[in-house]
Structure formats: structure tokens, C-alpha cells
Write an enzyme that holds these catalytic residues in place. Structure first.
Site, mmCIF file in Angstrom:
data_model
loop_
_atom_site.group_PDB
_atom_site.id
_atom_site.type_symbol
_atom_site.label_atom_id
_atom_site.label_comp_id
_atom_site.label_asym_id
_atom_site.label_seq_id
_atom_site.Cartn_x
_atom_site.Cartn_y
_atom_site.Cartn_z
ATOM 1 N N GLU A 1 -3.104 -8.118 12.290
ATOM 2 C CA GLU A 1 -2.322 -9.251 11.802
ATOM 3 C C GLU A 1 -2.882 -10.569 12.335
ATOM 4 O O GLU A 1 -3.149 -11.494 11.567
ATOM 5 C CB GLU A 1 -0.852 -9.131 12.227
ATOM 6 C CG GLU A 1 -0.108 -7.980 11.574
ATOM 7 C CD GLU A 1 -0.177 -6.687 12.367
ATOM 8 O OE1 GLU A 1 -1.050 -6.573 13.251
ATOM 9 O OE2 GLU A 1 0.651 -5.798 12.102
ATOM 10 N N PRO B 1 0.850 -1.186 0.000
ATOM 11 C CA PRO B 1 0.000 0.000 0.000
ATOM 12 C C PRO B 1 0.888 1.240 0.000
ATOM 13 O O PRO B 1 1.945 1.223 0.650
ATOM 14 C CB PRO B 1 -0.769 -0.082 1.335
ATOM 15 C CG PRO B 1 -0.145 -1.180 2.124
ATOM 16 C CD PRO B 1 0.984 -1.778 1.346
ATOM 17 N N THR B 2 0.493 2.257 -0.717
ATOM 18 C CA THR B 2 1.336 3.464 -0.738
ATOM 19 C C THR B 2 0.494 4.708 -0.917
ATOM 20 O O THR B 2 -0.681 4.626 -1.275
ATOM 21 C CB THR B 2 2.394 3.361 -1.858
ATOM 22 O OG1 THR B 2 3.367 4.394 -1.692
ATOM 23 C CG2 THR B 2 1.770 3.481 -3.240
ATOM 24 N N TYR B 3 1.067 5.861 -0.626
ATOM 25 C CA TYR B 3 0.379 7.143 -0.847
ATOM 26 C C TYR B 3 1.415 8.234 -1.032
ATOM 27 O O TYR B 3 2.568 8.093 -0.638
ATOM 28 C CB TYR B 3 -0.569 7.462 0.310
ATOM 29 C CG TYR B 3 0.095 7.759 1.642
ATOM 30 C CD1 TYR B 3 0.772 6.759 2.349
ATOM 31 C CD2 TYR B 3 0.037 9.026 2.210
ATOM 32 C CE1 TYR B 3 1.364 7.015 3.571
ATOM 33 C CE2 TYR B 3 0.628 9.296 3.440
ATOM 34 C CZ TYR B 3 1.297 8.283 4.110
ATOM 35 O OH TYR B 3 1.896 8.539 5.327
ATOM 36 N N ARG C 1 -3.763 1.904 8.834
ATOM 37 C CA ARG C 1 -3.655 2.391 7.480
ATOM 38 C C ARG C 1 -3.184 1.298 6.538
ATOM 39 O O ARG C 1 -2.407 0.451 6.899
ATOM 40 C CB ARG C 1 -2.722 3.591 7.470
ATOM 41 C CG ARG C 1 -3.385 4.739 8.200
ATOM 42 C CD ARG C 1 -2.405 5.779 8.596
ATOM 43 N NE ARG C 1 -1.260 5.237 9.307
ATOM 44 C CZ ARG C 1 -0.281 5.989 9.759
ATOM 45 N NH1 ARG C 1 -0.296 7.261 9.548
ATOM 46 N NH2 ARG C 1 0.716 5.446 10.415
ATOM 47 N N ASP D 1 5.200 -3.084 3.403
ATOM 48 C CA ASP D 1 4.940 -1.649 3.431
ATOM 49 C C ASP D 1 6.067 -0.925 2.704
ATOM 50 O O ASP D 1 7.203 -1.407 2.695
ATOM 51 C CB ASP D 1 4.861 -1.148 4.877
ATOM 52 C CG ASP D 1 3.570 -1.582 5.557
ATOM 53 O OD1 ASP D 1 2.689 -2.111 4.861
ATOM 54 O OD2 ASP D 1 3.458 -1.374 6.779
ATOM 55 N N ASP D 2 5.753 0.228 2.147
ATOM 56 C CA ASP D 2 6.773 0.913 1.343
ATOM 57 C C ASP D 2 7.933 1.452 2.177
ATOM 58 O O ASP D 2 9.044 1.588 1.693
ATOM 59 C CB ASP D 2 6.151 2.024 0.469
ATOM 60 C CG ASP D 2 5.435 3.103 1.272
ATOM 61 O OD1 ASP D 2 5.449 3.054 2.517
ATOM 62 O OD2 ASP D 2 4.863 4.025 0.637
ATOM 63 N N HIS E 1 11.138 -2.885 10.655
ATOM 64 C CA HIS E 1 9.943 -2.045 10.573
ATOM 65 C C HIS E 1 10.275 -0.677 11.171
ATOM 66 O O HIS E 1 10.526 -0.572 12.356
ATOM 67 C CB HIS E 1 8.795 -2.718 11.341
ATOM 68 C CG HIS E 1 7.481 -2.042 11.177
ATOM 69 N ND1 HIS E 1 6.281 -2.700 11.263
ATOM 70 C CD2 HIS E 1 7.175 -0.741 10.919
ATOM 71 C CE1 HIS E 1 5.300 -1.835 11.068
ATOM 72 N NE2 HIS E 1 5.825 -0.653 10.874
ATOM 73 N N ARG F 1 -4.653 -3.316 1.102
ATOM 74 C CA ARG F 1 -4.255 -4.726 1.114
ATOM 75 C C ARG F 1 -5.419 -5.615 0.710
ATOM 76 O O ARG F 1 -5.250 -6.597 -0.013
ATOM 77 C CB ARG F 1 -3.724 -5.130 2.495
ATOM 78 C CG ARG F 1 -2.381 -4.512 2.816
ATOM 79 C CD ARG F 1 -1.744 -5.121 4.050
ATOM 80 N NE ARG F 1 -0.833 -4.166 4.647
ATOM 81 C CZ ARG F 1 -1.161 -3.338 5.634
ATOM 82 N NH1 ARG F 1 -2.348 -3.409 6.197
ATOM 83 N NH2 ARG F 1 -0.297 -2.455 6.082
HETATM 84 N N1 UDP Z 1 -0.342 3.917 3.864
HETATM 85 C C1 UDP Z 1 -1.209 4.357 2.875
HETATM 86 N N2 UDP Z 1 -2.059 5.399 3.152
HETATM 87 C C2 UDP Z 1 -2.072 6.038 4.345
HETATM 88 C C3 UDP Z 1 -1.178 5.597 5.340
HETATM 89 C C4 UDP Z 1 -0.341 4.528 5.073
HETATM 90 O O1 UDP Z 1 -1.199 3.817 1.778
HETATM 91 O O2 UDP Z 1 -2.846 6.981 4.532
HETATM 92 C C5 UDP Z 1 0.590 2.809 3.579
HETATM 93 C C6 UDP Z 1 2.047 3.203 3.761
HETATM 94 O O3 UDP Z 1 2.582 3.716 2.569
HETATM 95 C C7 UDP Z 1 2.696 1.898 4.159
HETATM 96 C C8 UDP Z 1 1.563 1.176 4.908
HETATM 97 O O4 UDP Z 1 0.347 1.777 4.495
HETATM 98 O O5 UDP Z 1 3.067 1.143 3.030
HETATM 99 C C9 UDP Z 1 1.695 1.283 6.424
HETATM 100 O O6 UDP Z 1 1.728 2.644 6.785
HETATM 101 P P1 UDP Z 1 2.619 3.209 7.964
HETATM 102 O O7 UDP Z 1 4.031 2.794 7.742
HETATM 103 O O8 UDP Z 1 2.330 4.655 8.107
HETATM 104 O O9 UDP Z 1 2.007 2.416 9.196
HETATM 105 P P2 UDP Z 1 2.785 1.827 10.427
HETATM 106 O O10 UDP Z 1 3.988 1.117 9.868
HETATM 107 O O11 UDP Z 1 3.160 3.010 11.233
HETATM 108 O O12 UDP Z 1 1.783 0.935 11.047
#
Ligand code: UDP
Length: 252
Positions: A201, A10-12, A75, A100-101, A229, A80
Site C-alpha cells: 500500500e 480481485p477475486t477467485y 495476493r 477486496d471481495d 477488513h 489490481r
Molecule cells: N485474491 C485472488 N486470488 C488469490 C488470493 C486472493 O484474487 O489467490 C483476492 C481475494 O479475492 C481478495 C483479495 O485478493 O479480493 C485479497 O485477498 P485476501 O483477502 O486473501 O488477502 P488478505 O486480505 O488476507 O491480505
């Protein structure tokens, strides 16, 4: 033949997105094919993301999730799910991994997950700016058997499985050919946006396997950290859209 890897990201759009996607894409390029990178955005496919993917030189699909955003804490959940739907609908055959990206992955990780038969899991290192020590989370292992779990998150002790989203991978056929795995239910497997933070998870994994006996611990003895992570907060960082300079920079 080598097993296909299906990497779901997922990405943004934000300042560090180009940094993250380039870093991850360049790593995936080093992984021997076949590998499919499923990159999912909310609402619309951005040109920023499309441009990076196009130049990467790996097999990818750029998907969009149009589900209305409600009040989601976890998020990436809908994105996913969009990828899971796609894998199921097209009966894509391979090992699914949620990457995650913004996290960092070793090449060994991708070699290891290729060996998974049903469901594999391993310990992940969590790095946060606010903590002075890396914390580890994931399976405690005896050889390739999972015999317990390690976590530092006291608030999440009630979880059945203590695994980070980046700490497991599974055979995609569980999604569209559950009988092959003698799964008791063939109910649709999705991640749920109603799940309490931190339980995403375990709730998902509980649908893939019944217990630890159906899990494979990797690498042998879970003796090596293969991915990290990160929690680096840079959400508010400004940047030129798409990292394109519309006009000359001011000369000093
Ligand atoms: N992500 C997204 N949109 C959002 C926030 C997060 O697509 O508004 C993606 C983000 O690019 C990453 C994944 O969701 O690939 C997890 O996000 P983040 O790393 O912020 O979450 P954390 O690791 O803190 O749980």
C-alpha cells in the site's frame, strides 16, 4: 453531475466466493450511479464469477489477468494492476477504490469517497479470528487534514504511510493525466509484486502523492470506521462448483 466511482475487486473461485461477491454486489447496487465495478480474475474468466456479475444489475467489467504467477505473497497484486492498466488505457474518469471481495463496507464509505478530489484516506478496522480485539489502522486526523498514522503492526513501522489496501481511494486522472496534479514523475503507476508483504500500500501511495498535505482525511476528523477488513480462514472449504447441484441431494 455525481462523480463516477470505480471499484476494483480481485477475486477467485472458492467456496465463499459466491457469498462474498453477492454481498459486495448487492451493496454496490445500493450506491447511487454512476459506479463501475471492475472485477479481475487470474488466467481466465470463470463462469462462476461471470454468472454472479451478470445477475447483479450494476455496471461492471469482468477482466482477466494473464501474467504468469510467480511466487507472490501479496495476493491480488497482478489483478489490481490489470485494472489500473484498463483505467489508464481507456482514460476512465472517476474515484478508484480497491475493494477486496471478502471485506465489509458501509454505504457511507461510498458516499464519502465520492467527495475526494485527489487522494482520500480513512481508518480501517481489522478483524481476525485469532485476535480478541479489533485493531485499527490508518490516518490520525485534524479535521480533514492527515497529521499522523496509527498501526499496531510493529514489524511494519518503517512504512511511510500506514494504510490498508481498503483504506484509501484516489482520482483516476492521476493515472493518465499526471500533469493536472503537478506530479513530479509521470512514471507508470503499478503495484509491485516484488514489494515486501505489508509495504504494498505505502509503495503505491508514495507514487500518487508526495506527502500528507496532498491527502484528504475522511470522514471529517476520521471519527468513524466505515469498513472492516476480515481475515476469516475458509480456504479449504469444499463446495459444489458454482453452487450448482448436478443431481438430487441424497434424501434422508
Ligand atoms: N485474491 C485472488 N486470488 C488469490 C488470493 C486472493 O484474487 O489467490 C483476492 C481475494 O479475492 C481478495 C483479495 O485478493 O479480493 C485479497 O485477498 P485476501 O483477502 O486473501 O488477502 P488478505 O486480505 O488476507 O491480505
Amino acid at each position: 453531475a455525481r462523480k463516477q466511482l470505480i471499484v476494483v475487486t480481485p477475486t477467485y473461485n472458492r467456496a465463499l466466493q459466491a457469498f462474498y461477491l453477492n454481498r459486495l454486489g448487492q451493496l454496490l447496487r445500493l450506491v447511487p450511479p454512476p459506479l463501475l465495478w471492475i472485477v479481475v480474475e487470474m488466467n481466465a474468466a470463470s463462469t462462476e464469477t461471470a454468472d454472479i456479475l451478470r445477475g447483479m444489475g450494476i455496471m461492471y467489467r469482468h477482466l482477466v489477468c494473464t501474467k504468469n504467477l510467480t511466487d507472490i505473497k501479496d495476493r491480488g497484486v497482478h489483478q489490481r494492476n490489470r485494472a489500473l492498466e484498463h483505467i489508464e488505457h481507456h482514460k476512465l474518469d472517476g474515484i478508484v477504490y480497491f475493494a477486496d471481495d471478502d471485506n465489509v463496507y458501509s454505504l457511507q464509505l461510498f458516499e464519502s469517497i465520492r467527495e475526494i478530489s485527489r487522494f482520500g484516506t480513512w481508518p480501517v478496522a481489522m478483524l481476525a479470528q485469532s485476535k480478541n480485539k479489533a485493531t485499527l489502522e490508518g490516518p490520525v486526523c485534524n479535521g480533514s487534514q492527515v497529521i499522523g498514522w496509527h498501526t499496531n503492526e510493529k514489524s511494519k513501522r518503517l512504512r511511510r504511510f500506514h494504510v490498508d489496501m481498503s483504506g484509501f481511494a484516489f482520482n483516476s486522472t492521476i493515472l493518465w493525466d499526471p500533469k493536472r496534479w503537478k506530479k513530479p514523475t509521470s512514471a507508470l503507476i503499478r503495484q509491485l509484486d516484488t514489494i515486501k508483504e505489508g509495504f504494498q500500500e505505502t509503495t503505491f501511495i508514495e507514487q500518487l502523492v508526495e506527502d500528507e498535505s496532498q491527502m484528504e482525511a475522511i470522514p471529517f476528523g476520521c471519527s468513524k470506521i466505515m469498513n472492516w477488513h476480515l481475515h476469516l480462514e475458509a480456504h479449504e472449504l469444499g463446495y459444489p462448483r458454482g453452487w450448482l447441484l448436478q443431481k438430487n441431494m441424497d434424501a434422508v
